[in-house]
Design a protein around this motif. Structure first.
Motif, PDB file in Angstrom:
ATOM      1  N   LYS A  42       0.852  -1.186   0.000  1.00 48.79           N
ATOM      2  CA  LYS A  42       0.000   0.000   0.000  1.00 48.79           C
ATOM      3  C   LYS A  42       0.890   1.238   0.000  1.00 48.79           C
ATOM      4  N   MET A  43       0.595   2.186  -0.886  1.00 54.22           N
ATOM      5  CA  MET A  43       1.342   3.447  -0.951  1.00 54.22           C
ATOM      6  C   MET A  43       0.433   4.573  -0.473  1.00 54.22           C
ATOM      7  N   VAL A  44       0.917   5.325   0.532  1.00 51.81           N
ATOM      8  CA  VAL A  44       0.123   6.380   1.153  1.00 51.81           C
ATOM      9  C   VAL A  44       0.870   7.709   1.047  1.00 51.81           C
ATOM     10  N   ALA A  45       0.199   8.701   0.486  1.00 52.92           N
ATOM     11  CA  ALA A  45       0.772  10.053   0.409  1.00 52.92           C
ATOM     12  C   ALA A  45       0.287  10.856   1.605  1.00 52.92           C
ATOM     13  N   PHE A  46       1.190  11.589   2.214  1.00 53.79           N
ATOM     14  CA  PHE A  46       0.848  12.517   3.286  1.00 53.79           C
ATOM     15  C   PHE A  46       0.986  13.927   2.709  1.00 53.79           C
ATOM     16  N   ASP A  47      -0.141  14.569   2.503  1.00 52.91           N
ATOM     17  CA  ASP A  47      -0.144  15.913   1.924  1.00 52.91           C
ATOM     18  C   ASP A  47      -0.247  16.961   3.012  1.00 52.91           C
ATOM     19  N   CYS A  48       0.513  18.020   2.844  1.00 51.64           N
ATOM     20  CA  CYS A  48       0.344  19.178   3.703  1.00 51.64           C
ATOM     21  C   CYS A  48      -0.140  20.331   2.829  1.00 51.64           C
ATOM     22  N   ARG A  49      -0.230  21.483   3.398  1.00 49.82           N
ATOM     23  CA  ARG A  49      -0.696  22.673   2.700  1.00 49.82           C
ATOM     24  C   ARG A  49      -0.021  22.819   1.337  1.00 49.82           C
ATOM     25  N   ASN A  50      -0.757  23.211   0.335  1.00 51.57           N
ATOM     26  CA  ASN A  50      -0.256  23.453  -1.021  1.00 51.57           C
ATOM     27  C   ASN A  50       0.239  22.191  -1.726  1.00 51.57           C
ATOM     28  N   ILE A  82      -4.604   8.783   0.594  1.00 52.66           N
ATOM     29  CA  ILE A  82      -4.041  10.118   0.819  1.00 52.66           C
ATOM     30  C   ILE A  82      -4.454  10.575   2.203  1.00 52.66           C
ATOM     31  N   VAL A  83      -3.476  10.987   2.992  1.00 50.20           N
ATOM     32  CA  VAL A  83      -3.721  11.514   4.325  1.00 50.20           C
ATOM     33  C   VAL A  83      -3.462  13.013   4.280  1.00 50.20           C
ATOM     34  N   LYS A  84      -4.453  13.786   4.615  1.00 45.75           N
ATOM     35  CA  LYS A  84      -4.294  15.242   4.703  1.00 45.75           C
ATOM     36  C   LYS A  84      -3.838  15.563   6.116  1.00 45.75           C
ATOM     37  N   CYS A  85      -2.678  16.118   6.237  1.00 44.76           N
ATOM     38  CA  CYS A  85      -2.127  16.465   7.553  1.00 44.76           C
ATOM     39  C   CYS A  85      -2.747  17.785   8.004  1.00 44.76           C
ATOM     40  N   GLU A  86      -3.888  17.677   8.625  1.00 45.98           N
ATOM     41  CA  GLU A  86      -4.668  18.860   9.002  1.00 45.98           C
ATOM     42  C   GLU A  86      -3.895  19.829   9.894  1.00 45.98           C
ATOM     43  N   LYS A  87      -3.070  19.291  10.810  1.00 49.32           N
ATOM     44  CA  LYS A  87      -2.311  20.174  11.711  1.00 49.32           C
ATOM     45  C   LYS A  87      -1.374  21.088  10.929  1.00 49.32           C
ATOM     46  N   SER A  88      -0.960  20.656   9.739  1.00 51.79           N
ATOM     47  CA  SER A  88      -0.008  21.446   8.965  1.00 51.79           C
ATOM     48  C   SER A  88      -0.678  22.553   8.160  1.00 51.79           C
ATOM     49  N   TYR A  89      -1.996  22.502   8.012  1.00 50.21           N
ATOM     50  CA  TYR A  89      -2.677  23.446   7.129  1.00 50.21           C
ATOM     51  C   TYR A  89      -2.653  24.885   7.642  1.00 50.21           C
ATOM     52  N   ASN A  90      -2.531  25.081   8.939  1.00 43.81           N
ATOM     53  CA  ASN A  90      -2.543  26.429   9.495  1.00 43.81           C
ATOM     54  C   ASN A  90      -1.165  26.899   9.945  1.00 43.81           C
ATOM     55  N   ASP A  91      -0.127  26.205   9.536  1.00 44.89           N
ATOM     56  CA  ASP A  91       1.187  26.508  10.081  1.00 44.89           C
ATOM     57  C   ASP A  91       2.163  27.118   9.083  1.00 44.89           C
ATOM     58  N   GLY A  92       1.683  27.667   8.000  1.00 42.65           N
ATOM     59  CA  GLY A  92       2.528  28.399   7.067  1.00 42.65           C
ATOM     60  C   GLY A  92       3.735  27.640   6.589  1.00 42.65           C
ATOM     61  N   LYS A  93       4.896  28.300   6.686  1.00 42.09           N
ATOM     62  CA  LYS A  93       6.110  27.720   6.117  1.00 42.09           C
ATOM     63  C   LYS A  93       6.601  26.482   6.864  1.00 42.09           C
ATOM     64  N   ASN A  94       6.097  26.233   8.059  1.00 39.38           N
ATOM     65  CA  ASN A  94       6.498  25.039   8.813  1.00 39.38           C
ATOM     66  C   ASN A  94       5.593  23.835   8.537  1.00 39.38           C
ATOM     67  N   ALA A  95       4.682  23.957   7.584  1.00 38.29           N
ATOM     68  CA  ALA A  95       3.717  22.891   7.308  1.00 38.29           C
ATOM     69  C   ALA A  95       4.413  21.576   6.990  1.00 38.29           C
ATOM     70  N   TYR A  96       5.446  21.628   6.157  1.00 34.63           N
ATOM     71  CA  TYR A  96       6.123  20.381   5.773  1.00 34.63           C
ATOM     72  C   TYR A  96       6.838  19.741   6.958  1.00 34.63           C
ATOM     73  N   ILE A  97       7.304  20.550   7.907  1.00 39.22           N
ATOM     74  CA  ILE A  97       7.974  20.005   9.095  1.00 39.22           C
ATOM     75  C   ILE A  97       6.969  19.233   9.944  1.00 39.22           C
ATOM     76  N   ILE A  98       5.799  19.817  10.148  1.00 35.69           N
ATOM     77  CA  ILE A  98       4.746  19.156  10.921  1.00 35.69           C
ATOM     78  C   ILE A  98       4.305  17.880  10.211  1.00 35.69           C
ATOM     79  N   ARG A  99       4.125  17.951   8.890  1.00 39.33           N
ATOM     80  CA  ARG A  99       3.752  16.774   8.113  1.00 39.33           C
ATOM     81  C   ARG A  99       4.804  15.671   8.258  1.00 39.33           C
ATOM     82  N   ASN A 100       6.075  16.021   8.116  1.00 36.54           N
ATOM     83  CA  ASN A 100       7.147  15.024   8.230  1.00 36.54           C
ATOM     84  C   ASN A 100       7.179  14.398   9.616  1.00 36.54           C
ATOM     85  N   GLN A 101       6.957  15.201  10.635  1.00 35.29           N
ATOM     86  CA  GLN A 101       6.932  14.658  12.000  1.00 35.29           C
ATOM     87  C   GLN A 101       5.776  13.677  12.178  1.00 35.29           C
ATOM     88  N   GLN A 102       4.632  13.990  11.599  1.00 34.29           N
ATOM     89  CA  GLN A 102       3.490  13.073  11.679  1.00 34.29           C
ATOM     90  C   GLN A 102       3.815  11.752  10.986  1.00 34.29           C
TER      91      GLN A 102
END
Length: 169
Positions: A42-50, A82-102
């Motif tokens: 199974k291949m799962v994408a974790f998307d953050c903002r943009n 596809i998993v939408k990393c909701e916590k990253s959507y409101n975090d601007g330029k740090n969105a990818y960091i939050i997504r990667n941590q998740q």
């Protein structure tokens, strides 16, 4: 190496972060294995903002529509989930960091292509940083005591610095 993880470590879910040369290489390998010998992968994408990924079930329809609009054949990567990393959507330029941590928190093994000597290029719009996104994710995985396979050290997949994560079911 990827097939070895599947066979010997029982890895059957691959969690993907942003697009990069390394992630593209791993995606190519995993999708090839998935379409032949390892159909249960199974291949799962974790998307953050943009970011926006395409589900396997939608791939053909999206490719046809975009190809018609652009008047040329277009191919996209696809994912089983596809998993939408909701916590990253409101975090601007740090969105990818939050997504990667998740992703790291949900992973049993982390695959990286991390060169510890790499420094991000200077960007006129932003201040110079000595920490790449991959470095931050790598250090987080170390702090979380996740097993890491660094392809840079193995020199197995020559590519740009980024990360892909694996999860055992």
């Amino acid at each position: 190496m990827i097939a070895d993880l599947i066979l010997n470590k029982n890895v059957d879910i691959f969690l993907f972060s942003s697009k990069s040369e390394f992630v593209d290489e791993v995606w190519e390998i995993v999708s090839s294995l998935q379409s032949t010998d390892f159909t249960s992968i199974k291949m799962v994408a974790f998307d953050c903002r943009n970011e926006s990924s395409i589900l396997k079930t939608e791939k053909e329809t999206v490719e046809k529509r975009i190809s018609k609009i652009l008047n040329k054949e277009i191919k996209f990567q696809y994912f089983d989930e596809i998993v939408k990393c909701e916590k990253s959507y409101n975090d601007g330029k740090n969105a990818y960091i939050i997504r990667n941590q998740q992703i790291i928190d949900e992973s049993d093994i982390c695959l990286f292509y991390y060169d510890p000597n790499y420094t991000p290029p200077h960007n006129e719009k932003h201040f110079q940083t000595k920490k790449s996104g991959t470095m931050q994710a790598y250090q987080y995985a170390l702090r979380r005591k996740r097993p890491i396979i660094n392809f840079f050290e193995l020199s197995e997949i020559p590519s740009a610095s980024n990360q892909t994560f694996l999860n055992k079911q």
